[in-house]
Design an enzyme around this catalytic site. Structure first.
Site, PDB file in Angstrom:
ATOM      1  N   SER A 124       0.835  -1.205   0.000  1.00 61.84           N
ATOM      2  CA  SER A 124       0.000   0.000   0.000  1.00 61.84           C
ATOM      3  C   SER A 124       0.864   1.248   0.000  1.00 61.84           C
ATOM      4  O   SER A 124       1.973   1.255   0.553  1.00 61.84           O
ATOM      5  CB  SER A 124      -0.865  -0.026   1.262  1.00 61.84           C
ATOM      6  OG  SER A 124      -1.457   1.230   1.477  1.00 61.84           O
ATOM      7  N   TYR A 148      -1.684  -0.662  11.025  1.00 66.98           N
ATOM      8  CA  TYR A 148      -1.975  -1.298   9.724  1.00 66.98           C
ATOM      9  C   TYR A 148      -0.808  -1.068   8.762  1.00 66.98           C
ATOM     10  O   TYR A 148      -0.295  -2.001   8.134  1.00 66.98           O
ATOM     11  CB  TYR A 148      -3.275  -0.729   9.122  1.00 66.98           C
ATOM     12  CG  TYR A 148      -3.411  -1.038   7.643  1.00 66.98           C
ATOM     13  CD1 TYR A 148      -3.630  -2.333   7.205  1.00 66.98           C
ATOM     14  CD2 TYR A 148      -3.280  -0.022   6.679  1.00 66.98           C
ATOM     15  CE1 TYR A 148      -3.729  -2.622   5.845  1.00 66.98           C
ATOM     16  CE2 TYR A 148      -3.377  -0.303   5.329  1.00 66.98           C
ATOM     17  CZ  TYR A 148      -3.602  -1.603   4.915  1.00 66.98           C
ATOM     18  OH  TYR A 148      -3.687  -1.887   3.571  1.00 66.98           O
ATOM     19  N   LYS A 152       2.076  -3.666   6.748  1.00 62.73           N
ATOM     20  CA  LYS A 152       2.418  -3.723   5.312  1.00 62.73           C
ATOM     21  C   LYS A 152       3.925  -3.576   5.131  1.00 62.73           C
ATOM     22  O   LYS A 152       4.547  -4.291   4.335  1.00 62.73           O
ATOM     23  CB  LYS A 152       1.685  -2.605   4.554  1.00 62.73           C
ATOM     24  CG  LYS A 152       0.196  -2.859   4.418  1.00 62.73           C
ATOM     25  CD  LYS A 152      -0.088  -4.023   3.498  1.00 62.73           C
ATOM     26  CE  LYS A 152      -1.416  -4.671   3.753  1.00 62.73           C
ATOM     27  NZ  LYS A 152      -1.673  -5.897   3.014  1.00 62.73           N
TER      28      LYS A 152
HETATM   29  P1  NAD Z   1     -10.851  -6.945   1.649  1.00 59.76           P
HETATM   30  O1  NAD Z   1     -11.004  -6.918   3.123  1.00 59.76           O
HETATM   31  O2  NAD Z   1     -12.053  -6.711   0.802  1.00 59.76           O
HETATM   32  O3  NAD Z   1     -10.171  -8.315   1.180  1.00 59.76           O
HETATM   33  C1  NAD Z   1      -9.277  -9.031   1.998  1.00 59.76           C
HETATM   34  C2  NAD Z   1      -9.768 -10.461   2.032  1.00 59.76           C
HETATM   35  O4  NAD Z   1      -8.852 -11.236   2.810  1.00 59.76           O
HETATM   36  C3  NAD Z   1     -11.138 -10.609   2.674  1.00 59.76           C
HETATM   37  O5  NAD Z   1     -11.945 -11.383   1.837  1.00 59.76           O
HETATM   38  C4  NAD Z   1     -10.847 -11.322   4.004  1.00 59.76           C
HETATM   39  O6  NAD Z   1     -11.930 -12.146   4.393  1.00 59.76           O
HETATM   40  C5  NAD Z   1      -9.584 -12.080   3.675  1.00 59.76           C
HETATM   41  N1  NAD Z   1      -8.692 -12.333   4.828  1.00 59.76           N
HETATM   42  C6  NAD Z   1      -8.250 -11.450   5.746  1.00 59.76           C
HETATM   43  N2  NAD Z   1      -7.439 -12.058   6.616  1.00 59.76           N
HETATM   44  C7  NAD Z   1      -7.350 -13.356   6.232  1.00 59.76           C
HETATM   45  C8  NAD Z   1      -6.646 -14.483   6.719  1.00 59.76           C
HETATM   46  N3  NAD Z   1      -5.874 -14.432   7.820  1.00 59.76           N
HETATM   47  N4  NAD Z   1      -6.760 -15.653   6.045  1.00 59.76           N
HETATM   48  C9  NAD Z   1      -7.524 -15.747   4.944  1.00 59.76           C
HETATM   49  N5  NAD Z   1      -8.234 -14.708   4.452  1.00 59.76           N
HETATM   50  C10 NAD Z   1      -8.139 -13.530   5.084  1.00 59.76           C
HETATM   51  O7  NAD Z   1      -9.710  -5.885   1.283  1.00 59.76           O
HETATM   52  P2  NAD Z   1      -9.274  -5.317  -0.133  1.00 59.76           P
HETATM   53  O8  NAD Z   1      -9.670  -3.880  -0.192  1.00 59.76           O
HETATM   54  O9  NAD Z   1      -9.662  -6.239  -1.208  1.00 59.76           O
HETATM   55  O10 NAD Z   1      -7.704  -5.328   0.057  1.00 59.76           O
HETATM   56  C11 NAD Z   1      -6.917  -6.429  -0.383  1.00 59.76           C
HETATM   57  C12 NAD Z   1      -5.482  -6.186   0.045  1.00 59.76           C
HETATM   58  O11 NAD Z   1      -5.034  -4.942  -0.496  1.00 59.76           O
HETATM   59  C13 NAD Z   1      -5.275  -6.096   1.543  1.00 59.76           C
HETATM   60  O12 NAD Z   1      -4.052  -6.736   1.842  1.00 59.76           O
HETATM   61  C14 NAD Z   1      -5.167  -4.619   1.799  1.00 59.76           C
HETATM   62  O13 NAD Z   1      -4.373  -4.342   2.932  1.00 59.76           O
HETATM   63  C15 NAD Z   1      -4.485  -4.134   0.521  1.00 59.76           C
HETATM   64  N6  NAD Z   1      -4.757  -2.737   0.198  1.00 59.76           N
HETATM   65  C16 NAD Z   1      -6.057  -2.318   0.088  1.00 59.76           C
HETATM   66  C17 NAD Z   1      -6.313  -0.992  -0.199  1.00 59.76           C
HETATM   67  C18 NAD Z   1      -7.732  -0.485  -0.295  1.00 59.76           C
HETATM   68  O14 NAD Z   1      -7.943   0.737  -0.220  1.00 59.76           O
HETATM   69  N7  NAD Z   1      -8.726  -1.319  -0.487  1.00 59.76           N
HETATM   70  C19 NAD Z   1      -5.256  -0.089  -0.401  1.00 59.76           C
HETATM   71  C20 NAD Z   1      -3.953  -0.560  -0.309  1.00 59.76           C
HETATM   72  C21 NAD Z   1      -3.708  -1.898   0.003  1.00 59.76           C
END
Ligand code: NAD
Ligand code: UDP
Length: 361
Positions: A124, A148, A152
Protein backbone atom coordinates in the site's frame (compact mmCIF):
# COMPACT_ATOMS: atom_id res chain seq x y z
CA UNK A 1 -0.93 -20.99 -14.53
CA UNK A 2 -2.77 -22.28 -11.49
CA UNK A 3 -2.92 -19.49 -8.94
CA UNK A 4 -3.76 -19.55 -5.25
CA UNK A 5 -5.55 -16.27 -4.48
CA UNK A 6 -5.44 -15.63 -0.73
CA UNK A 7 -8.16 -13.14 0.20
CA UNK A 8 -9.71 -13.69 -3.24
CA UNK A 9 -13.28 -13.26 -1.98
CA UNK A 10 -12.57 -9.67 -0.94
CA UNK A 11 -12.87 -6.45 -2.91
CA UNK A 12 -9.64 -6.32 -4.92
CA UNK A 13 -9.06 -10.08 -4.88
CA UNK A 14 -12.45 -10.84 -6.45
CA UNK A 15 -11.84 -8.41 -9.32
CA UNK A 16 -8.40 -9.92 -9.84
CA UNK A 17 -9.91 -13.43 -10.01
CA UNK A 18 -12.04 -12.24 -12.94
CA UNK A 19 -9.01 -10.86 -14.79
CA UNK A 20 -6.95 -13.98 -14.05
CA UNK A 21 -9.70 -16.15 -15.51
CA UNK A 22 -10.12 -13.87 -18.52
CA UNK A 23 -6.40 -14.30 -19.19
CA UNK A 24 -6.66 -18.08 -19.06
CA UNK A 25 -5.31 -18.74 -15.57
CA UNK A 26 -6.88 -21.21 -13.17
CA UNK A 27 -7.98 -19.73 -9.85
CA UNK A 28 -8.26 -21.30 -6.40
CA UNK A 29 -9.38 -18.99 -3.60
CA UNK A 30 -8.44 -19.24 0.07
CA UNK A 31 -10.34 -16.81 2.28
CA UNK A 32 -11.17 -16.88 5.98
CA UNK A 33 -14.38 -14.89 5.46
CA UNK A 34 -13.32 -12.31 8.05
CA UNK A 35 -14.24 -9.53 5.63
CA UNK A 36 -16.03 -11.23 2.74
CA UNK A 37 -19.37 -12.72 1.88
CA UNK A 38 -19.88 -16.20 0.42
CA UNK A 39 -22.41 -14.51 -1.89
CA UNK A 40 -19.54 -13.25 -4.00
CA UNK A 41 -18.92 -16.77 -5.31
CA UNK A 42 -21.99 -17.35 -7.53
CA UNK A 43 -21.47 -13.88 -8.98
CA UNK A 44 -17.80 -14.54 -9.63
CA UNK A 45 -18.60 -17.86 -11.28
CA UNK A 46 -21.14 -16.12 -13.47
CA UNK A 47 -18.55 -13.56 -14.50
CA UNK A 48 -15.85 -16.06 -15.33
CA UNK A 49 -18.27 -18.58 -16.84
CA UNK A 50 -16.65 -21.50 -15.04
CA UNK A 51 -16.62 -23.08 -11.60
CA UNK A 52 -14.20 -21.55 -9.11
CA UNK A 53 -13.14 -23.17 -5.89
CA UNK A 54 -13.33 -21.26 -2.65
CA UNK A 55 -11.73 -22.74 0.44
CA UNK A 56 -12.57 -21.22 3.78
CA UNK A 57 -9.05 -21.13 5.14
CA UNK A 58 -7.40 -18.76 7.56
CA UNK A 59 -3.78 -18.29 6.51
CA UNK A 60 -2.68 -18.78 10.09
CA UNK A 61 -3.98 -22.35 9.95
CA UNK A 62 -0.94 -24.21 8.67
CA UNK A 63 -2.69 -27.57 8.50
CA UNK A 64 -5.47 -26.20 6.30
CA UNK A 65 -2.96 -24.42 4.07
CA UNK A 66 -0.83 -27.53 3.68
CA UNK A 67 -3.92 -29.46 2.64
CA UNK A 68 -4.46 -26.90 -0.13
CA UNK A 69 -0.87 -27.07 -1.32
CA UNK A 70 -1.14 -30.86 -1.34
CA UNK A 71 -4.40 -30.86 -3.28
CA UNK A 72 -3.20 -28.44 -5.97
CA UNK A 73 0.12 -27.77 -7.66
CA UNK A 74 0.25 -23.95 -7.68
CA UNK A 75 2.48 -21.90 -9.96
CA UNK A 76 2.14 -18.75 -7.87
CA UNK A 77 0.31 -17.11 -4.99
CA UNK A 78 -1.48 -13.76 -4.95
CA UNK A 79 -1.70 -12.56 -1.36
CA UNK A 80 -4.53 -10.10 -0.64
CA UNK A 81 -5.47 -11.53 2.76
CA UNK A 82 -5.22 -8.85 5.43
CA UNK A 83 -7.21 -6.69 7.78
CA UNK A 84 -7.08 -3.16 6.39
CA UNK A 85 -8.86 -0.54 8.50
CA UNK A 86 -6.44 2.07 9.85
CA UNK A 87 -8.59 3.19 12.82
CA UNK A 88 -9.40 -0.39 13.78
CA UNK A 89 -5.69 -1.24 13.66
CA UNK A 90 -4.99 1.49 16.24
CA UNK A 91 -7.58 -0.10 18.54
CA UNK A 92 -6.53 -3.72 17.90
CA UNK A 93 -2.84 -3.73 16.95
CA UNK A 94 -2.24 -7.30 18.13
CA UNK A 95 -5.08 -8.60 15.98
CA UNK A 96 -3.63 -6.79 12.95
CA UNK A 97 -0.11 -8.07 13.52
CA UNK A 98 -1.37 -11.56 14.15
CA UNK A 99 -3.63 -11.67 11.09
CA UNK A 100 -1.42 -9.79 8.65
CA UNK A 101 2.08 -10.78 9.78
CA UNK A 102 1.53 -14.23 11.28
CA UNK A 103 -0.71 -15.03 8.30
CA UNK A 104 2.05 -13.99 5.90
CA UNK A 105 4.71 -15.99 7.74
CA UNK A 106 2.60 -19.16 7.75
CA UNK A 107 1.83 -18.67 4.05
CA UNK A 108 5.50 -18.16 3.15
CA UNK A 109 6.52 -21.27 5.09
CA UNK A 110 3.82 -23.36 3.40
CA UNK A 111 4.91 -22.02 -0.01
CA UNK A 112 8.55 -22.87 0.66
CA UNK A 113 7.74 -26.37 1.82
CA UNK A 114 5.53 -26.94 -1.21
CA UNK A 115 8.19 -25.58 -3.58
CA UNK A 116 6.03 -22.64 -4.72
CA UNK A 117 8.35 -19.68 -5.30
CA UNK A 118 6.30 -16.85 -6.71
CA UNK A 119 4.35 -14.33 -4.68
CA UNK A 120 2.42 -11.18 -5.58
CA UNK A 121 1.85 -9.16 -2.43
CA UNK A 122 -0.78 -6.45 -1.78
CA UNK A 123 1.16 -3.57 -0.30
CA UNK A 124 0.00 0.00 0.00
CA UNK A 125 0.99 3.61 -0.50
CA UNK A 126 0.53 3.82 3.26
CA UNK A 127 4.19 2.71 3.51
CA UNK A 128 5.17 6.22 2.33
CA UNK A 129 3.36 7.87 5.26
CA UNK A 130 3.26 11.60 4.61
CA UNK A 131 5.55 11.78 1.57
CA UNK A 132 8.10 14.60 1.43
CA UNK A 133 7.47 14.96 -2.29
CA UNK A 134 4.73 14.15 -4.81
CA UNK A 135 4.40 12.36 -7.13
CA UNK A 136 5.81 9.55 -5.01
CA UNK A 137 8.43 7.27 -6.52
CA UNK A 138 9.23 3.80 -5.23
CA UNK A 139 12.57 5.00 -3.84
CA UNK A 140 10.91 7.60 -1.59
CA UNK A 141 11.52 7.27 2.14
CA UNK A 142 9.30 4.79 3.97
CA UNK A 143 7.58 5.76 7.20
CA UNK A 144 4.40 4.43 8.70
CA UNK A 145 2.00 6.17 11.03
CA UNK A 146 -0.30 3.40 12.25
CA UNK A 147 -0.29 -0.35 13.02
CA UNK A 148 -1.97 -1.30 9.72
CA UNK A 149 0.73 0.53 7.76
CA UNK A 150 3.38 -1.12 9.91
CA UNK A 151 2.05 -4.58 9.02
CA UNK A 152 2.42 -3.72 5.31
CA UNK A 153 5.96 -2.41 5.76
CA UNK A 154 7.03 -5.36 7.92
CA UNK A 155 5.50 -7.82 5.43
CA UNK A 156 7.38 -6.16 2.56
CA UNK A 157 10.62 -6.38 4.55
CA UNK A 158 9.97 -9.98 5.49
CA UNK A 159 9.33 -10.89 1.87
CA UNK A 160 12.50 -8.98 0.86
CA UNK A 161 14.54 -10.93 3.43
CA UNK A 162 13.14 -14.21 2.11
CA UNK A 163 14.09 -13.24 -1.45
CA UNK A 164 17.65 -12.63 -0.20
CA UNK A 165 17.80 -15.89 1.72
CA UNK A 166 16.18 -18.12 -0.89
CA UNK A 167 17.66 -17.57 -4.37
CA UNK A 168 14.65 -19.28 -6.00
CA UNK A 169 12.03 -17.02 -4.40
CA UNK A 170 10.49 -14.21 -6.49
CA UNK A 171 8.10 -11.58 -5.19
CA UNK A 172 6.26 -8.54 -6.49
CA UNK A 173 5.28 -5.89 -3.95
CA UNK A 174 2.44 -3.86 -5.39
CA UNK A 175 1.90 -0.55 -3.61
CA UNK A 176 -1.68 0.43 -4.32
CA UNK A 177 -2.78 4.02 -4.05
CA UNK A 178 -6.58 4.44 -3.60
CA UNK A 179 -8.55 1.60 -5.22
CA UNK A 180 -12.15 2.53 -6.06
CA UNK A 181 -14.89 1.58 -8.53
CA UNK A 182 -16.30 -1.81 -9.36
CA UNK A 183 -16.62 -4.31 -12.16
CA UNK A 184 -18.64 -2.92 -15.09
CA UNK A 185 -21.27 -5.63 -14.58
CA UNK A 186 -22.28 -4.22 -11.18
CA UNK A 187 -22.10 -7.79 -9.86
CA UNK A 188 -19.02 -7.39 -7.66
CA UNK A 189 -17.73 -4.38 -5.76
CA UNK A 190 -16.66 -3.00 -2.42
CA UNK A 191 -18.89 -3.98 0.50
CA UNK A 192 -17.58 -2.37 3.67
CA UNK A 193 -18.88 -3.66 6.99
CA UNK A 194 -20.36 -0.87 9.10
CA UNK A 195 -19.49 2.76 8.55
CA UNK A 196 -17.04 3.12 5.67
CA UNK A 197 -13.60 4.50 6.52
CA UNK A 198 -12.77 5.48 2.97
CA UNK A 199 -14.10 8.30 0.88
CA UNK A 200 -15.60 6.54 -2.16
CA UNK A 201 -17.74 3.98 -0.29
CA UNK A 202 -18.92 6.79 1.98
CA UNK A 203 -19.98 8.89 -1.01
CA UNK A 204 -21.76 5.84 -2.47
CA UNK A 205 -23.75 5.33 0.72
CA UNK A 206 -24.74 9.00 0.82
CA UNK A 207 -25.79 8.84 -2.84
CA UNK A 208 -27.99 5.82 -2.25
CA UNK A 209 -29.62 7.45 0.79
CA UNK A 210 -28.09 5.29 3.51
CA UNK A 211 -26.21 8.18 5.07
CA UNK A 212 -27.33 11.75 5.35
CA UNK A 213 -24.19 13.58 4.37
CA UNK A 214 -20.51 13.22 3.75
CA UNK A 215 -18.15 14.81 6.23
CA UNK A 216 -15.16 16.29 4.44
CA UNK A 217 -12.11 16.21 6.67
CA UNK A 218 -10.60 19.65 6.23
CA UNK A 219 -10.67 22.31 3.52
CA UNK A 220 -7.54 24.14 4.59
CA UNK A 221 -4.86 21.95 3.02
CA UNK A 222 -2.44 23.52 0.55
CA UNK A 223 -4.23 21.86 -2.39
CA UNK A 224 -6.28 23.01 -5.38
CA UNK A 225 -9.45 23.58 -3.30
CA UNK A 226 -8.19 23.00 0.24
CA UNK A 227 -9.41 19.38 0.45
CA UNK A 228 -7.15 16.32 0.55
CA UNK A 229 -5.73 15.01 -2.71
CA UNK A 230 -5.32 11.30 -3.48
CA UNK A 231 -4.61 9.06 -6.44
CA UNK A 232 -7.81 7.07 -7.08
CA UNK A 233 -7.33 3.99 -9.24
CA UNK A 234 -10.07 1.89 -10.80
CA UNK A 235 -10.11 -1.59 -9.28
CA UNK A 236 -10.31 -3.17 -12.75
CA UNK A 237 -7.07 -1.41 -13.74
CA UNK A 238 -5.58 -2.64 -10.48
CA UNK A 239 -6.73 -6.20 -11.17
CA UNK A 240 -5.08 -6.07 -14.60
CA UNK A 241 -1.86 -4.84 -12.98
CA UNK A 242 -1.74 -7.99 -10.82
CA UNK A 243 -1.90 -10.28 -13.80
CA UNK A 244 0.64 -8.13 -15.68
CA UNK A 245 2.92 -8.24 -12.61
CA UNK A 246 2.56 -12.00 -12.28
CA UNK A 247 3.29 -12.63 -15.93
CA UNK A 248 6.24 -10.20 -15.87
CA UNK A 249 7.66 -11.89 -12.77
CA UNK A 250 7.60 -15.23 -14.54
CA UNK A 251 8.95 -13.84 -17.83
CA UNK A 252 11.73 -11.70 -16.34
CA UNK A 253 12.36 -14.11 -13.45
CA UNK A 254 12.90 -11.28 -10.97
CA UNK A 255 11.47 -9.62 -7.89
CA UNK A 256 10.33 -6.00 -7.87
CA UNK A 257 8.29 -3.30 -6.13
CA UNK A 258 6.00 -0.93 -8.03
CA UNK A 259 3.48 1.78 -7.35
CA UNK A 260 0.02 1.27 -8.79
CA UNK A 261 -1.76 4.57 -9.30
CA UNK A 262 -2.82 6.82 -12.14
CA UNK A 263 -0.30 9.54 -11.36
CA UNK A 264 -3.12 12.05 -11.12
CA UNK A 265 -4.12 13.73 -7.86
CA UNK A 266 -7.84 14.29 -7.30
CA UNK A 267 -9.26 16.35 -4.42
CA UNK A 268 -12.17 15.28 -2.23
CA UNK A 269 -14.38 17.95 -3.78
CA UNK A 270 -13.37 16.96 -7.31
CA UNK A 271 -14.36 13.36 -6.54
CA UNK A 272 -17.66 14.48 -5.00
CA UNK A 273 -18.51 16.51 -8.11
CA UNK A 274 -17.51 13.68 -10.45
CA UNK A 275 -19.78 11.36 -8.48
CA UNK A 276 -22.65 13.83 -8.68
CA UNK A 277 -22.28 13.81 -12.47
CA UNK A 278 -22.25 10.01 -12.49
CA UNK A 279 -25.34 9.50 -10.33
CA UNK A 280 -27.30 12.59 -11.27
CA UNK A 281 -27.91 13.46 -7.61
CA UNK A 282 -26.46 15.97 -5.20
CA UNK A 283 -24.13 14.64 -2.53
CA UNK A 284 -24.80 16.65 0.63
CA UNK A 285 -21.62 17.35 2.58
CA UNK A 286 -20.27 19.41 5.42
CA UNK A 287 -16.73 20.50 6.07
CA UNK A 288 -15.39 19.29 9.41
CA UNK A 289 -11.93 19.28 10.99
CA UNK A 290 -8.97 17.43 9.55
CA UNK A 291 -8.70 13.70 10.23
CA UNK A 292 -5.61 13.08 12.39
CA UNK A 293 -2.71 11.61 10.44
CA UNK A 294 -4.04 12.63 6.98
CA UNK A 295 -1.52 13.93 4.45
CA UNK A 296 -2.48 16.87 2.21
CA UNK A 297 -1.62 15.21 -1.08
CA UNK A 298 -0.48 11.70 -2.00
CA UNK A 299 -0.26 10.54 -5.60
CA UNK A 300 1.94 8.11 -7.45
CA UNK A 301 4.65 8.33 -9.98
CA UNK A 302 3.56 5.21 -11.90
CA UNK A 303 6.45 5.32 -14.40
CA UNK A 304 8.15 2.17 -13.12
CA UNK A 305 5.02 0.04 -13.52
CA UNK A 306 4.73 1.31 -17.07
CA UNK A 307 8.39 0.56 -17.82
CA UNK A 308 8.52 -2.91 -16.25
CA UNK A 309 5.02 -4.23 -16.82
CA UNK A 310 3.85 -2.13 -19.73
CA UNK A 311 0.91 -1.27 -17.48
CA UNK A 312 -0.90 1.99 -17.05
CA UNK A 313 -4.28 2.95 -15.68
CA UNK A 314 -6.97 3.32 -18.34
CA UNK A 315 -10.06 4.42 -16.42
CA UNK A 316 -10.55 8.06 -15.49
CA UNK A 317 -12.35 9.45 -12.46
CA UNK A 318 -15.68 9.63 -14.28
CA UNK A 319 -15.47 5.91 -15.09
CA UNK A 320 -14.53 5.13 -11.48
CA UNK A 321 -17.59 7.02 -10.22
CA UNK A 322 -19.92 5.54 -12.84
CA UNK A 323 -18.89 2.00 -11.97
CA UNK A 324 -18.93 2.60 -8.21
CA UNK A 325 -22.44 4.05 -8.56
CA UNK A 326 -23.67 1.16 -10.69
CA UNK A 327 -22.50 -1.34 -8.05
CA UNK A 328 -24.05 0.68 -5.23
CA UNK A 329 -27.34 1.26 -7.08
CA UNK A 330 -27.68 -2.40 -7.99
CA UNK A 331 -26.63 -3.57 -4.51
CA UNK A 332 -27.62 -0.91 -1.99
CA UNK A 333 -26.84 -3.29 0.88
CA UNK A 334 -23.76 -4.75 -0.79
CA UNK A 335 -23.80 -8.54 -0.97
CA UNK A 336 -26.68 -8.57 1.53
CA UNK A 337 -28.92 -6.97 -1.12
CA UNK A 338 -31.69 -9.04 -2.56
CA UNK A 339 -33.42 -6.37 -4.62
CA UNK A 340 -32.31 -3.48 -6.74
CA UNK A 341 -33.66 -0.18 -5.48
CA UNK A 342 -32.28 2.24 -8.00
CA UNK A 343 -31.88 2.18 -11.72
CA UNK A 344 -28.27 1.56 -12.59
CA UNK A 345 -26.73 3.60 -15.37
CA UNK A 346 -26.53 1.92 -18.77
CA UNK A 347 -23.65 -0.47 -19.18
CA UNK A 348 -21.05 0.78 -21.54
CA UNK A 349 -19.82 -1.51 -24.31
CA UNK A 350 -16.89 -3.58 -23.16
CA UNK A 351 -15.18 -6.67 -24.46
CA UNK A 352 -14.72 -7.96 -20.92
CA UNK A 353 -16.39 -11.30 -20.27
CA UNK A 354 -18.21 -9.90 -17.26
CA UNK A 355 -19.69 -6.98 -19.10
CA UNK A 356 -21.10 -9.28 -21.77
CA UNK A 357 -22.69 -11.50 -19.15
CA UNK A 358 -23.97 -8.50 -17.30
CA UNK A 359 -25.97 -7.40 -20.33
CA UNK A 360 -28.25 -10.32 -19.55
CA UNK A 361 -28.48 -9.53 -15.84
P1 NAD B 1 -10.85 -6.94 1.65
O1 NAD B 1 -11.00 -6.92 3.12
O2 NAD B 1 -12.05 -6.71 0.80
O3 NAD B 1 -10.17 -8.32 1.18
C1 NAD B 1 -9.28 -9.03 2.00
C2 NAD B 1 -9.77 -10.46 2.03
O4 NAD B 1 -8.85 -11.24 2.81
C3 NAD B 1 -11.14 -10.61 2.67
O5 NAD B 1 -11.94 -11.38 1.84
C4 NAD B 1 -10.85 -11.32 4.00
O6 NAD B 1 -11.93 -12.15 4.39
C5 NAD B 1 -9.58 -12.08 3.68
N1 NAD B 1 -8.69 -12.33 4.83
C6 NAD B 1 -8.25 -11.45 5.75
N2 NAD B 1 -7.44 -12.06 6.62
C7 NAD B 1 -7.35 -13.36 6.23
C8 NAD B 1 -6.65 -14.48 6.72
N3 NAD B 1 -5.87 -14.43 7.82
N4 NAD B 1 -6.76 -15.65 6.05
C9 NAD B 1 -7.52 -15.75 4.94
N5 NAD B 1 -8.23 -14.71 4.45
C10 NAD B 1 -8.14 -13.53 5.08
O7 NAD B 1 -9.71 -5.89 1.28
P2 NAD B 1 -9.27 -5.32 -0.13
O8 NAD B 1 -9.67 -3.88 -0.19
O9 NAD B 1 -9.66 -6.24 -1.21
O10 NAD B 1 -7.70 -5.33 0.06
C11 NAD B 1 -6.92 -6.43 -0.38
C12 NAD B 1 -5.48 -6.19 0.04
O11 NAD B 1 -5.03 -4.94 -0.50
C13 NAD B 1 -5.27 -6.10 1.54
O12 NAD B 1 -4.05 -6.74 1.84
C14 NAD B 1 -5.17 -4.62 1.80
O13 NAD B 1 -4.37 -4.34 2.93
C15 NAD B 1 -4.49 -4.13 0.52
N6 NAD B 1 -4.76 -2.74 0.20
C16 NAD B 1 -6.06 -2.32 0.09
C17 NAD B 1 -6.31 -0.99 -0.20
C18 NAD B 1 -7.73 -0.48 -0.29
O14 NAD B 1 -7.94 0.74 -0.22
N7 NAD B 1 -8.73 -1.32 -0.49
C19 NAD B 1 -5.26 -0.09 -0.40
C20 NAD B 1 -3.95 -0.56 -0.31
C21 NAD B 1 -3.71 -1.90 0.00
N1 UDP C 1 -12.16 11.77 3.47
C1 UDP C 1 -13.20 12.61 3.81
N2 UDP C 1 -14.32 12.08 4.38
C2 UDP C 1 -14.47 10.75 4.59
C3 UDP C 1 -13.41 9.88 4.21
C4 UDP C 1 -12.27 10.42 3.67
O1 UDP C 1 -13.09 13.83 3.65
O2 UDP C 1 -15.50 10.32 5.12
C5 UDP C 1 -10.95 12.32 2.82
C6 UDP C 1 -9.66 12.04 3.56
O3 UDP C 1 -9.41 13.07 4.50
C7 UDP C 1 -8.64 12.04 2.41
C8 UDP C 1 -9.45 11.48 1.23
O4 UDP C 1 -10.82 11.69 1.57
O5 UDP C 1 -8.23 13.35 2.09
C9 UDP C 1 -9.23 9.99 0.97
O6 UDP C 1 -9.45 9.29 2.20
P1 UDP C 1 -9.44 7.69 2.25
O7 UDP C 1 -9.64 7.31 3.68
O8 UDP C 1 -10.39 7.17 1.25
O9 UDP C 1 -7.98 7.30 1.73
P2 UDP C 1 -6.54 7.54 2.44
O10 UDP C 1 -6.60 8.82 3.21
O11 UDP C 1 -6.31 6.36 3.29
O12 UDP C 1 -5.59 7.63 1.30
Amino acid sequence: MRILVCGGAGYIGSHTCVTLAERGHQVVIADSGVNSSPRVMPRLQRLVGAPLSLHRVDLRDRTALDALFTAYRFDAVLHFAALKAVGDSCRRPLEYFDNNISGTIVLLRAMQDAGVHRLVFSSSATVYGEPAQVPVREDAGLQVTNPYGRTKLVAEQLIGDLCQADPAFRAANLRYFNPVGAHASGLIGEDPAGEPNNLMPYICQVAVGQRERLRIFGDDYPTIDGTGVRDYIHVVDLARAHVDALEYMVRADRSFTVNLGTGRGVSVLELVHAFERACGRRIPYEIVGRRPGDAAAVYADPTLAQQLLGWQAEHDVDAMCRDAWRWQAMNPQGYRSTTRRATPPRLRRSRAVGARLADAY
